[in-house]
Motif scaffolding. Structure first.
Motif, mmCIF file in Angstrom:
data_model
loop_
_atom_site.group_PDB
_atom_site.id
_atom_site.type_symbol
_atom_site.label_atom_id
_atom_site.label_comp_id
_atom_site.label_asym_id
_atom_site.label_seq_id
_atom_site.Cartn_x
_atom_site.Cartn_y
_atom_site.Cartn_z
ATOM 1 N N HIS A 44 0.869 -1.183 0.000
ATOM 2 C CA HIS A 44 0.000 0.000 0.000
ATOM 3 C C HIS A 44 0.897 1.221 0.000
ATOM 4 O O HIS A 44 1.479 1.561 1.028
ATOM 5 N N ASN A 49 2.502 -4.600 3.777
ATOM 6 C CA ASN A 49 1.616 -5.066 4.838
ATOM 7 C C ASN A 49 1.767 -6.576 4.967
ATOM 8 O O ASN A 49 1.637 -7.301 3.987
ATOM 9 N N ASP A 58 -1.557 -7.436 12.111
ATOM 10 C CA ASP A 58 -1.050 -6.851 10.865
ATOM 11 C C ASP A 58 0.091 -5.898 11.167
ATOM 12 O O ASP A 58 0.027 -5.122 12.120
ATOM 13 N N ASP A 60 2.941 -3.096 9.234
ATOM 14 C CA ASP A 60 3.395 -2.379 8.046
ATOM 15 C C ASP A 60 4.894 -2.114 8.154
ATOM 16 O O ASP A 60 5.390 -1.731 9.219
#
Length: 336
Positions: A44, A49, A58, A60
């Motif tokens: 993204h 991710n 999750d 990043d």
């Protein structure tokens, strides 16, 4: 830079890290710092991710180059916030000293995405977020839930979470932190949504710290902006209904049940309810006056003066009841 002496590189062979531009200068390739995408990963913007199986969350990851100074594009922010209610000087100082990152992703309409980088003021924004009170954070969460439930359900990913945070920054800068209190969260949320709505109408959504950057550019065309704007305007005009249909954690349904089963809700006498309705109708329709100010303290008033004012209102109400049309007569009757 040349790794042997502090001068700029002038030549480069075929290299996965560097590229020689048409101007003769040697550039670092942004794509060199970008993650290769495999089956389990998603990218993204500049972020990879990934689901952490060990931590069960999750995560990043972003490759970035740190710069100890804010870019010149942020100088306007420094000047603009000097005399504003927020942020205060100590916070401004920490933001200015936080610097910025260069991240390996270019502009959507860039000519050479291989060597384009993006400036990120995420550290400064982080300092601003840590200066927020709990009501501001609740306002942000409520705004994001409304956007995801109502707007982005119809127009996928049209309004980013980042836009909500930017709106909160601008509104806080304009009105100050003191406006954000527990009993004003709904009205403050509407102000933030109105900021986004104005941006959609104007066709320009400025980045908070680099206002020359339009965050709509390359994302929303005029037709989509108009449709999304109408959707947000509906939320602003019908906030209670909008909140009651929030789907996250069954928030809307649980709130409705809480109100319906509330002792306070069912214990108000008919006289109090009629009085409140009458007072609202009087202010909204009969005298065309603004309602109670967002900043007024309802308990800090001169009672005797209020009684005299209400007598005067009632006298005028009698006149309007005699002279008004059917609508006015109905509303004045309710007020009386």
């Amino acid at each position: 830079m040349n790794n042997k002496e502090p001068i700029l590189m002038t030549e480069v062979d075929n290299n996965e890290m560097y590229e020689q531009g048409k101007d003769g200068k040697v550039y670092l390739k942004s794509e060199f710092l970008q993650y290769p995408v495999d089956i389990v990963d998603e990218v993204h913007g500049p972020a990879l991710n990934r689901m952490s199986t060990k931590r069960g969350i999750d995560e990043d990851y972003v490759f970035a180059c740190y710069c100890s100074n804010l870019p010149k594009e942020a100088m306007d922010w420094i000047d603009r916030t000097k005399d504003k209610p927020w942020p205060k000087d100590p916070v401004r100082k920490r933001v200015i000293e936080s610097g910025c990152f260069l991240v390996a992703v270019g502009h959507k309409q860039g000519k050479d995405l291989r060597t384009d980088f993006r400036m990120s003021t995420t550290l400064g924004e982080r300092k601003l977020m840590f200066d927020m009170n709990i009501s501001q954070l609740q306002c942000l969460v409520l705004m994001k839930m409304l956007i995801k439930t109502i707007v982005n359900k119809q127009y996928k990913d049209a309004i980013k979470s980042f836009y909500c945070k930017t709106a909160l920054f601008f509104v806080t800068e304009q009105y100050g932190k003191d406006m954000f209190r527990e009993d004003r969260i709904l009205e403050c949320t509407r102000k933030c949504l109105h900021w986004i709505y104005k941006s959609l109408v104007n066709g320009y959504n400025p980045h908070y710290m680099m206002s020359s950057l339009d965050m709509f550019e390359g994302r929303l065309d005029a037709t989509l902006r108009e449709k999304v704007g109408e959707c947000i305007n509906d939320i602003i005009n019908n906030p209670i209904l909008a909140i009651l249909i929030i789907e996250f954690d069954e928030f809307g349904r649980r709130l409705y049940n809480s109100i319906r089963n509330s002792e306070h809700y069912i214990s108000e006498t008919q006289e109090i309810i009629r009085s409140n309705i009458g007072n609202f109708l009087y202010k909204a329709y009969v005298l065309s006056l603004k309602g109670p100010s967002l900043y007024d303290d309802p308990w800090n008033c001169d009672l005797e003066r209020e009684i005299e004012l209400n007598k005067a209102k009632l006298s005028r109400c009698e006149i309007l009841h005699q002279q008004g049309d059917i609508f006015i007569q109905k509303e004045t009757e309710r007020y009386r």
